[in-house]
Design a protein around this motif. Structure first.
Motif, mmCIF file in Angstrom:
data_model
loop_
_atom_site.group_PDB
_atom_site.id
_atom_site.type_symbol
_atom_site.label_atom_id
_atom_site.label_comp_id
_atom_site.label_asym_id
_atom_site.label_seq_id
_atom_site.Cartn_x
_atom_site.Cartn_y
_atom_site.Cartn_z
ATOM 1 N N ASN A 30 3.168 4.034 10.188
ATOM 2 C CA ASN A 30 2.336 5.222 10.374
ATOM 3 C C ASN A 30 1.911 5.285 11.836
ATOM 4 N N CYS A 41 5.125 -0.223 6.433
ATOM 5 C CA CYS A 41 4.533 0.740 5.516
ATOM 6 C C CYS A 41 5.110 0.668 4.110
ATOM 7 N N THR A 44 2.797 -0.280 1.127
ATOM 8 C CA THR A 44 1.894 0.670 0.487
ATOM 9 C C THR A 44 2.636 1.836 -0.169
ATOM 10 N N TYR A 86 0.135 4.712 0.303
ATOM 11 C CA TYR A 86 -1.295 4.694 0.015
ATOM 12 C C TYR A 86 -2.035 3.856 1.065
ATOM 13 N N ASN A 87 -3.338 3.861 0.965
ATOM 14 C CA ASN A 87 -4.146 3.051 1.873
ATOM 15 C C ASN A 87 -4.114 1.567 1.492
ATOM 16 N N LYS A 88 -3.695 1.265 0.253
ATOM 17 C CA LYS A 88 -3.561 -0.108 -0.230
ATOM 18 C C LYS A 88 -2.288 -0.198 -1.067
ATOM 19 N N LYS A 104 -1.921 8.599 1.362
ATOM 20 C CA LYS A 104 -2.147 8.925 2.773
ATOM 21 C C LYS A 104 -1.015 9.751 3.393
ATOM 22 N N GLN A 178 2.437 13.426 7.540
ATOM 23 C CA GLN A 178 0.978 13.377 7.551
ATOM 24 C C GLN A 178 0.318 14.625 6.964
#
Length: 418
Positions: A30, A41, A44, A86-88, A104, A178
């Protein structure tokens, strides 16, 4: 029911599926102006497994290429799908609060399907597709590609055959990745002009056309006569012509004259003849003034242009595009009903008969006694996809380097100011 057995699918995943290329494609960073490039990335990224039983398992994730392959081979799904980053890691969902796992970013994706053209294709029915009717998809792809490049400035797109009757677009530009749900819906609203392909209601597009629609019309109009009126000939049947062509002509005298001509005087005229009859009969109508005649002929021209767009302009699957959390079938999966591989395609040259079948690929693999166990049917598509991934990664690294230089320059400038 799937045409490939569980054993066939396991063999395909174990020996033929291009995991390295898919992993490299998905495993990008990202981007951020402040060089926030810590994670690979794919950690996630969500993967979902669809099984022959109808079961569906979401929120799977991996960290390495061996783990990626091991996951798919172990589950041996009918197909697997790719979702958002995702963020996690999504696999941690069970130990997180629902609000803690947030999508995200994801490719901007589109889905075009032959279902939306069934009213106007006569060469095939149902699940059948041939070189002739595939032109609907080819033209739709061309329209979407031009709009994404010229109107939105996106350049990194790849199209993937759905395995039966359509194609999926994956737009990988970082700006596209994004986009929020609202922004994706805005892009969709811009492109998804044709929401109902029925001719029972007049399309009534505003004049003058938006520049995107005018450009699309100019792209599609040259194909209308040969492809629709001559090849597909959708109005050869007089009843179909009366139901779909005449209701929106806005002049009862013209409608009555054409109805009599097509039903009583000259039945079963071709679509091309009927299309030309409309102009000929309209030219013989009597009007109270030259201005009224001129106005009517303008309306008739607008009506014909609307029909070209109504039939040939792409209609998009709304759900596929509008949400980050929506998943889409991964490239190189097997379509369960046809056995076709969902291969990345060069839109201008691809036709469905060129898609390799899983049975052929496995036969080639088993019959190849040399150290090279690659499938000659599948390999050209893997090479095409790998070239796309290589070019994408090169462009990404160049941009990341430029961004890094820009950030360093900003920091130096800020330090001097202080």
């Amino acid at each position: 029911m799937s045409v490939a057995s569980p054993a066939d699918m396991e063999h395909y995943y174990q020996n033929c599926y291009p995991f390295p290329a898919i992993f490299s494609w998905l495993n990008r960073q990202n981007e951020s102006k402040r060089n926030d490039l810590k994670d690979n990335c794919i950690r996630t990224r969500e993967f979902a497994m669809a099984f022959r039983s109808g079961a569906y398992k979401r929120y799977n994730s991996v960290s390495t290429l061996p783990e990626f392959k091991e996951m798919v081979v172990k589950f041996n799904p009918d197909r697997f799908e790719i979702g958002a980053m995702y963020n996690k890691p999504p696999k941690d969902r069970e130990i997180l609060m629902k609000s803690e796992l947030v999508a995200k970013s994801k490719e901007l994706v589109f889905d075009i399907d032959m279902d939306d053209y069934d009213a106007f294709r006569t060469c095939c029915q149902g699940a059948q597709v041939c070189d002739k009717c595939w032109k609907f998809i080819t033209l739709a792809i061309e329209v979407i590609n031009v709009a994404l490049k010229d109107d939105f400035g996106f350049h990194d797109m790849i199209w993937v055959y759905s395995g039966r009757r359509g194609a999926h677009c994956w737009c990988n530009d970082e700006r596209a990745m994004q986009l929020t749900d609202m922004q994706r819906r805005n892009v969709l609203d811009y492109l998804n002009v044709i929401r109902d392909r029925s001719l029972s209601k007049r399309l009534a597009l505003k004049r003058p056309y938006h520049p995107h629609l005018l450009r699309s019309l100019n792209m599609l109009k040259p194909y209308f006569m040969e492809f629709i009126l001559e090849e597909q000939d959708p109005w050869r049947n007089d009843n179909d012509a009366l139901k779909t062509l005449l209701p929106n002509l806005s002049d009862k005298n013209l409608t009555d004259a054409l109805t009599k001509y097509w039903v009583s005087d000259e039945p079963n005229r071709s679509s091309l003849d009927k299309w030309n009859d409309i102009d000929e009969f309209a030219s013989n109508l009597k009007f109270n003034s030259p201005q009224r005649r001129k106005d009517f002929m303008y309306r008739l021209k607008d009506w014909k242009e609307d029909i070209v767009l109504l039939i040939l302009y792409p209609k998009l699957d709304i759900e596929v595009t509008r949400q980050l959390i929506h998943l889409l079938k991964a490239p190189f999966c097997i379509h369960p009903a046809t056995g076709n591989v969902c291969v990345p395609i060069e839109p201008s040259t691809f036709t469905p008969d060129k898609a390799p079948k899983v049975s052929t690929i496995l036969e080639e693999f088993n019959n190849n006694n040399s150290n090279d166990r690659s499938s000659k049917s599948l390999q050209p598509f893997i090479d095409y996809f790998q070239d796309h991934v290589t070019n994408f990664n090169n462009d990404f690294n160049k941009k990341r380097k430029l961004d890094s230089i820009e950030v360093k320059t900003e920091i130096k400038t800020e330090t001097k100011v202080e």
